[in-house]
Write an enzyme that holds these catalytic residues in place. Sequence first.
Site, mmCIF file in Angstrom:
data_model
loop_
_atom_site.group_PDB
_atom_site.id
_atom_site.type_symbol
_atom_site.label_atom_id
_atom_site.label_comp_id
_atom_site.label_asym_id
_atom_site.label_seq_id
_atom_site.Cartn_x
_atom_site.Cartn_y
_atom_site.Cartn_z
ATOM 1 C CG PHE A 149 7.516 -2.148 0.801
ATOM 2 C CD1 PHE A 149 8.680 -2.697 0.265
ATOM 3 C CD2 PHE A 149 7.343 -0.771 0.699
ATOM 4 C CE1 PHE A 149 9.632 -1.886 -0.357
ATOM 5 C CE2 PHE A 149 8.289 0.038 0.084
ATOM 6 C CZ PHE A 149 9.439 -0.526 -0.442
ATOM 7 C CE LYS A 173 -2.433 -2.691 6.882
ATOM 8 N NZ LYS A 173 -1.772 -2.831 5.550
ATOM 9 C CD GLU A 176 -1.506 -2.337 1.261
ATOM 10 O OE1 GLU A 176 -0.698 -2.357 2.199
ATOM 11 O OE2 GLU A 176 -2.340 -1.431 1.098
ATOM 12 C CB SER A 226 5.225 7.103 3.603
ATOM 13 O OG SER A 226 3.865 6.779 3.553
ATOM 14 C CB CYS A 281 13.534 3.986 7.108
ATOM 15 S SG CYS A 281 14.011 2.954 8.474
ATOM 16 C CD GLU A 383 11.457 7.826 2.413
ATOM 17 O OE1 GLU A 383 10.215 7.935 2.465
ATOM 18 O OE2 GLU A 383 12.103 7.154 3.223
#
Length: 497
Positions: A149, A173, A176, A226, A281, A383
């Site tokens: 995301f 893909k 969402e 992740s 990240c 994280e």
Amino acid sequence: MRQIGHFIDGENVAGKSGRTADIFNPNTGQVQAQVALATPAEVDVAVDSAEDAQRIWMNTNPQKRARVMFEYKQLLHKHMDELAELLSAEHGKVVADSRGDVMRGIDVIEFACGIPHNQKGEHTYGAGPEIDVYSMRKPLGVVAGITPFNFPAMIPCWMFGMAIATGNACIIKPSEKDPSVPMRLAELFVEAGGPKGLLNVVNGDKEAVDALLQHPEVKAVSFVGSSDIAHYVFSEAAKYGKRAQCMGGAKNHGIIMPDANMDQAVKDILGAAYGSAGERCMALPVVVPVGEGTAERFLEKMLPAIEGLRVGTSNDPDADYGPVVTAAHKKRVESMIDTAIAEGAEVVVDGRDFTLQGYEDGFFIGPTLLDHVKPGMTTYHEEIFGPVLQIVRADTFEEAVRLPSDHQYGNGVAIFTQNGRAAREFADRVEVGMVGINVPIPVPVSYHSFGGWKRSAFGDINQYGMEGVRFYTKTKTVTQRWPEGETEDSAFIIPTF
Ligand code: NAD
């Protein structure tokens, strides 16, 4: 309610599964749209369309492929404002930061415009008696990109930009949580003259990901997200015989040496820790002041800097950062702060009770600063991915090298110092994939390549740059000769030259 389906064969198509996920406005906490979650049958349709498009595209000469990428790059510049606003509205990062997200994506498309040069093979004339050897880089076919995301423009471009330029078709893909930008990127690709079906977007969750992983015609999978999911995707891809590069989570350290320019280091760490609400990240969520008194000097300057931060809505031009992406994520970050305190960290600035007036249901978290964090604490190991900066004090340079090197993640690291020799040694020895020297967020430019070490990346080949060309192509090597006259006797030993 706005419904988001899929983008297949150049068209927006409605989802057929009846399953959807809510997309929130992170500023208000309200649901603003719903995205369809694809079935394996819908994935099949996307793969079929991609296969048809790829068969023609793989035989399209490299200049023509580059011209499409060039038109696309120009169109993305034209749509920069629209894309950045769309991105902020779903993600929550401020619009100026979203422009950066789009621009870093455009950079990769720009690199992809150089594909005629970068996809050239190698040639040796006269490798043996009248023998020439040449190699070519062939596209793989249909490939898939599964994206997180937090960079809904840049990361899809890393994948489909390189995949398509090298002659593949790509199915993205997206996350969402914020799929609208990837959908728009695909529409614009067709508007720029990109063949229909070459870039399809299938929305969905694990079901769609599994269908892509199991599909025999999907030849490679690029994943960013992740670490546990990255590892899962990597293992499944290997099980089904696919090439895979799977980037995972991160916990990047910012080392402050005693001789650092503290004013600059504080400015750099402030932006790198709290920018985009820490949802990067390559953020710097850990600061390591080295030596006696360095932590105190850091705190003295950092505290007023944090005080001056402005948390606002994603469309507030004066805000430094906006809300996090979902209520669930806000809850997770806040519970990590609870855990850190329970584990013995000292909370110097507490962002848990922050509310933005007029946006009380938004997913805002105030800047948080935790001191005396130590290896062994779960909140150091894991994280957090929020606006939380942890201070881990180190006595020596050796300890400062060891901390990021021993951590489970090895994405990025930065060192702040005025000593070139120390910086050089640190860069050489630290067990991390991307190093900044007085550079807080060392995301490599598009003609280098991106990739962490350890649990930050599974697979051998980095994203974009020449590594991207290698990931999306397979090498074929031809050894040829054109003998004249009588044929030779059979040779029973391996030919040597
Ligand atoms: P995520 O792992 O939750 O989701 C990433 C993708 O995986 C999404 O498309 C999602 O739909 C899919 N997915 C989720 N659960 C799945 C499952 N069980 N099976 C199959 N697919 C599944 O990550 P996120 O929250 O969207 O993104 C944030 C994470 O991404 C952070 O850990 C961050 O560090 C990482 N990240 C890493 C990099 C990098 O290059 N190393 C870059 C950006 C983000």
